[in-house]
Enzyme design. Structure first.
Site, PDB file in Angstrom:
ATOM      1  N   LYS A 257       0.860  -1.187   0.000  1.00 48.52           N
ATOM      2  CA  LYS A 257       0.000   0.000   0.000  1.00 48.52           C
ATOM      3  C   LYS A 257       0.894   1.234   0.000  1.00 48.52           C
ATOM      4  O   LYS A 257       1.687   1.438   0.919  1.00 48.52           O
ATOM      5  CB  LYS A 257      -0.902   0.012   1.244  1.00 48.52           C
ATOM      6  CG  LYS A 257      -1.620   1.361   1.478  1.00 48.52           C
ATOM      7  CD  LYS A 257      -2.514   1.348   2.718  1.00 48.52           C
ATOM      8  CE  LYS A 257      -3.048   2.756   3.037  1.00 48.52           C
ATOM      9  NZ  LYS A 257      -3.901   2.800   4.237  1.00 48.52           N
ATOM     10  N   ASP A 262      -2.423  10.375   3.390  1.00 48.20           N
ATOM     11  CA  ASP A 262      -3.816   9.984   3.617  1.00 48.20           C
ATOM     12  C   ASP A 262      -4.510  11.015   4.499  1.00 48.20           C
ATOM     13  O   ASP A 262      -4.413  10.978   5.723  1.00 48.20           O
ATOM     14  CB  ASP A 262      -3.858   8.598   4.273  1.00 48.20           C
ATOM     15  CG  ASP A 262      -5.286   8.118   4.537  1.00 48.20           C
ATOM     16  OD1 ASP A 262      -6.230   8.730   3.973  1.00 48.20           O
ATOM     17  OD2 ASP A 262      -5.443   7.132   5.286  1.00 48.20           O
ATOM     18  N   LYS A 269      -9.838  13.157   8.044  1.00 46.15           N
ATOM     19  CA  LYS A 269      -9.335  12.835   9.379  1.00 46.15           C
ATOM     20  C   LYS A 269      -9.262  14.090  10.239  1.00 46.15           C
ATOM     21  O   LYS A 269      -9.138  15.196   9.711  1.00 46.15           O
ATOM     22  CB  LYS A 269      -7.913  12.250   9.260  1.00 46.15           C
ATOM     23  CG  LYS A 269      -7.840  10.865   8.669  1.00 46.15           C
ATOM     24  CD  LYS A 269      -6.387  10.414   8.582  1.00 46.15           C
ATOM     25  CE  LYS A 269      -6.277   9.012   8.006  1.00 46.15           C
ATOM     26  NZ  LYS A 269      -6.885   7.970   8.836  1.00 46.15           N
ATOM     27  N   ASP A 280       1.850   6.633   5.296  1.00 42.94           N
ATOM     28  CA  ASP A 280       0.833   5.666   4.896  1.00 42.94           C
ATOM     29  C   ASP A 280       1.247   4.902   3.628  1.00 42.94           C
ATOM     30  O   ASP A 280       0.472   4.131   3.081  1.00 42.94           O
ATOM     31  CB  ASP A 280      -0.512   6.375   4.690  1.00 42.94           C
ATOM     32  CG  ASP A 280      -1.690   5.442   4.914  1.00 42.94           C
ATOM     33  OD1 ASP A 280      -1.505   4.378   5.533  1.00 42.94           O
ATOM     34  OD2 ASP A 280      -2.792   5.786   4.461  1.00 42.94           O
ATOM     35  N   ARG A 343      -7.524  -0.396   1.172  1.00 47.16           N
ATOM     36  CA  ARG A 343      -8.050  -1.635   0.589  1.00 47.16           C
ATOM     37  C   ARG A 343      -8.497  -1.412  -0.860  1.00 47.16           C
ATOM     38  O   ARG A 343      -8.447  -2.337  -1.678  1.00 47.16           O
ATOM     39  CB  ARG A 343      -9.175  -2.184   1.475  1.00 47.16           C
ATOM     40  CG  ARG A 343     -10.346  -1.264   1.642  1.00 47.16           C
ATOM     41  CD  ARG A 343     -11.172  -1.570   2.884  1.00 47.16           C
ATOM     42  NE  ARG A 343     -10.572  -1.044   4.114  1.00 47.16           N
ATOM     43  CZ  ARG A 343     -11.090  -1.160   5.330  1.00 47.16           C
ATOM     44  NH1 ARG A 343     -12.227  -1.825   5.496  1.00 47.16           N
ATOM     45  NH2 ARG A 343     -10.479  -0.648   6.378  1.00 47.16           N
TER      46      ARG A 343
HETATM   47  N1  BES Z   1      -3.933   4.736   6.890  1.00 45.48           N
HETATM   48  C1  BES Z   1      -5.041   4.512   7.723  1.00 45.48           C
HETATM   49  C2  BES Z   1      -4.752   3.544   8.864  1.00 45.48           C
HETATM   50  C3  BES Z   1      -3.766   4.009   9.903  1.00 45.48           C
HETATM   51  C4  BES Z   1      -4.202   4.752  10.975  1.00 45.48           C
HETATM   52  C5  BES Z   1      -2.451   3.677   9.798  1.00 45.48           C
HETATM   53  C6  BES Z   1      -3.292   5.159  11.929  1.00 45.48           C
HETATM   54  C7  BES Z   1      -1.538   4.080  10.761  1.00 45.48           C
HETATM   55  C8  BES Z   1      -1.971   4.824  11.833  1.00 45.48           C
HETATM   56  C9  BES Z   1      -6.213   3.947   6.916  1.00 45.48           C
HETATM   57  O1  BES Z   1      -6.284   4.374   5.611  1.00 45.48           O
HETATM   58  C10 BES Z   1      -7.450   4.390   7.588  1.00 45.48           C
HETATM   59  O2  BES Z   1      -7.704   5.552   7.614  1.00 45.48           O
HETATM   60  N2  BES Z   1      -8.201   3.439   8.125  1.00 45.48           N
HETATM   61  C11 BES Z   1      -9.391   3.733   8.812  1.00 45.48           C
HETATM   62  C12 BES Z   1     -10.418   2.719   8.401  1.00 45.48           C
HETATM   63  C13 BES Z   1     -11.798   3.040   8.849  1.00 45.48           C
HETATM   64  C14 BES Z   1     -12.321   4.238   8.118  1.00 45.48           C
HETATM   65  C15 BES Z   1     -12.665   1.837   8.599  1.00 45.48           C
HETATM   66  C16 BES Z   1      -9.105   3.651  10.303  1.00 45.48           C
HETATM   67  O3  BES Z   1      -8.301   2.819  10.711  1.00 45.48           O
HETATM   68  O4  BES Z   1      -9.667   4.457  11.049  1.00 45.48           O
HETATM   69 ZN    ZN Z   2      -4.545   4.968   4.760  1.00 44.88          ZN
HETATM   70 MN    MN Z   3      -7.358   6.187   5.418  1.00 44.51          MN
END
Ligand code: BES
Ligand code: ZN
Ligand code: MN
Length: 492
Positions: A257, A262, A269, A280, A343
């Site tokens: 990935k 992000d 966020k 990321d 994903r």
């Molecule tokens: N890149 C993030 C996941 C992440 C969060 C990696 C903190 C490292 C530290 C991912 O793209 C993301 O935002 N995931 C969301 C998924 C949710 C929306 C279902 C998450 O983990 O909150």
């Molecule tokens: Zn991400």
């Molecule tokens: Mn994300």
């Protein structure tokens, strides 16, 4: 870091380190010093409550000819069989001396019957721990700058050089990963990620190619491209091929990935801590570093590294929650949350990888879910796999390299949670089991018969505090793991 192996101590100015285990006789280990030196070192060890714990250091200064020398007793702990012991010791010494003013460290192993492998491990640990990325610091004081330039290992086994060659290739891979992960998102974005990899791997024999937006559109990669819609930076699919194995033998494929930043997109966020999302792309970074390491030591295996590179931004052109996209596999996806973008990137990269290379083994790495951090913290990365044999191979490579993995469950009950009322699948489930439903999402894009593992490395790519082999910041997680996985299972 310059690394040298030698039968004898060099002359001139250096800090001297003498490793000592719980069983060693102190007087024997200090046998090369004169009586005054032995007294000083023994008293320093006592005064600093040095108990020879692995990586512990007792420091003193002894008279050596007409100058004074810094002497470090460094503990080897009780038993010598721990795989990472000598790396840890090298790391501890480097951390101690990095900005000490010393330029050269001599580690004298004479008398402890160290193998070449152990000698090379000390060098590896020292060099790994010394890595820093100071290019944006224009005002670093002289005193804060690293001084340590060279490490000389004395008295290790005769094959130390040979063992070092592979470890040095691995280090180069880890350093590339750390650099990619550390660079901010205005510097490393999809196109520059590709260019940085090309430059870094020049001359190593890795075939590098990158698909652009139009090629991906023609292939139907609408899941990946949907993430990229809000960004001014065009996406790329980076492909790195290492053909070191038998011609025609199916390759092992790694997919990373590579979300170079992000923001969450329209499902944006919170501001606090968002800068962390420059890393990321840690999965893609690990895949690139692993390819460099594997090629650097001329591994006898066919390995392909693929990185899905996009930036996830909010914009008038960005995709919306509720949008439905058709992935390259033909499956339709309801995008409930634009922040579950990893994903979406991976599913098209994985489909393309399987269509193009028909691998038996596919491993993806991704900073996929915050939930992974909640579950495992920073110690282990999560492993999800459809194959018990692959689970054992990866877990074992993880234990041996320190890139530790802990297996997580998959199952039909979790899979049901991502059924969509309007499309084949939705990109998020409920809050519970967030890492597992993310893995279930990916599994729907794995072809029959393919042994697949997904490594959620969200908790291990970046560290808020120094470890034994890295300073705080980018860890290089995954490179040693993938390199070892190939060496142990796909060569010879
Ligand atoms: N890149 C993030 C996941 C992440 C969060 C990696 C903190 C490292 C530290 C991912 O793209 C993301 O935002 N995931 C969301 C998924 C949710 C929306 C279902 C998450 O983990 O909150
Ligand atoms: Zn991400
Ligand atoms: Mn994300």
């Amino acid at each position: 870091m310059k690394v040298r192996f030698s039968a004898e101590r060099p002359s001139g100015s250096f800090a001297l380190a003498l490793p000592i285990s719980g069983e060693d006789m102190l007087t024997e280990r200090l046998g090369s010093l004169d009586e005054a030196g032995r007294t000083l070192a023994a008293r320093a060890a006592e005064a600093q409550r040095f108990e020879r714990e692995a990586g512990a250091i007792a420091e003193s200064f002894i008279v050596d000819g007409d100058s004074a020398r810094r002497l470090l007793l460094v503990g080897l702990g009780g038993k010598r069989d721990e795989e990472a012991l000598f790396e840890r010791v090298g790391g501890a010494l480097a951390a101690h001396l990095l900005t000490s003013g010393e330029k050269t460290l001599v580690v004298d192993l004479s008398g402890i019957e160290a193998s070449g492998e152990e000698a090379a491990k000390i060098a590896f640990g020292a060099a790994a721990r010394s890595w820093r990325y100071d290019i944006y610091r224009t005002k670093l004081s002289a005193k804060a700058k690293p001084t340590l330039e060279e490490i000389v290992i004395v008295g290790g086994g005769a094959d130390a050089e040979e063992k070092w060659a592979d470890k040095s290739a691995l280090l180069e891979g880890i350093f590339l990963t750390r650099e990619l992960v550390t660079e901010p998102a205005n510097i490393i974005y999809p196109e520059s990620f590709v260019e940085r990899c090309r430059k870094s791997m020049e001359g190593l024999g890795v075939e590098i190619e990158a698909l652009d937006e139009q090629q991906m559109a023609e292939l139907g990669m609408n899941a990946l491209l949907g993430v990229s819609l809000g960004s001014a930076k065009p996406p790329r699919l980076l492909v790195m091929r290492w053909n070191g194995g038998e011609p025609g033998k199916k390759p092992v494929v790694f997919v990373g990935k590579g979300v170079t930043f992000d923001t969450g997109g329209i499902s944006i966020k919170p501001a606090a801590g968002m800068e962390a999302m420059k890393w990321d792309m840690g999965g893609a970074g690990a895949v690139a570093g692993a390819m460099k390491a594997i090629a650097g030591r001329k591994a006898k295996a066919n390995v392909i590294g693929i990185c899905g590179l996009v930036e996830n931004m909010p914009d008038g052109k960005a995709q919306r929650p509720g949008d439905v996209v058709t992935s390259m596999s033909g499956q339709t996806i309801e995008v409930i949350n634009t922040d579950a973008e990893g994903r979406l990137v991976l599913c098209d990269a994985m489909t393309w990888a399987q269509k193009t290379y028909k691998p038996d083994v596919l491993v993806d790495l991704a900073t996929l879910t915050g939930a992974m951090l909640i579950a495992l913290g920073h110690e282990f990365a999560g492993m999800f796999t459809n194959d018990d044999g692959l689970a054992v191979q990866l877990a074992d490579a993880g234990l041996k390299t320190g890139d530790k993995l802990w297996r997580q469950p998959l199952g039909a009950a979790y899979d049901k949670l991502i059924d969509s009322p309007i499309a084949d699948i939705k990109n998020v489930g409920p809050r519970e089991a967030g890492s597992i439903t993310a893995a279930q999402f990916l599994q729907r894009f794995v072809d029959d018969g393919v042994k697949w593992a997904h490594l959620d490395i969200a908790g291990t790519v970046w560290s808020g505090k120094a470890g034994s082999l890295y300073d705080k910041g980018a860890t290089g997680f995954g490179v040693a793991l993938l390199d070892r996985f190939i060496a142990a299972n796909h060569e010879g």
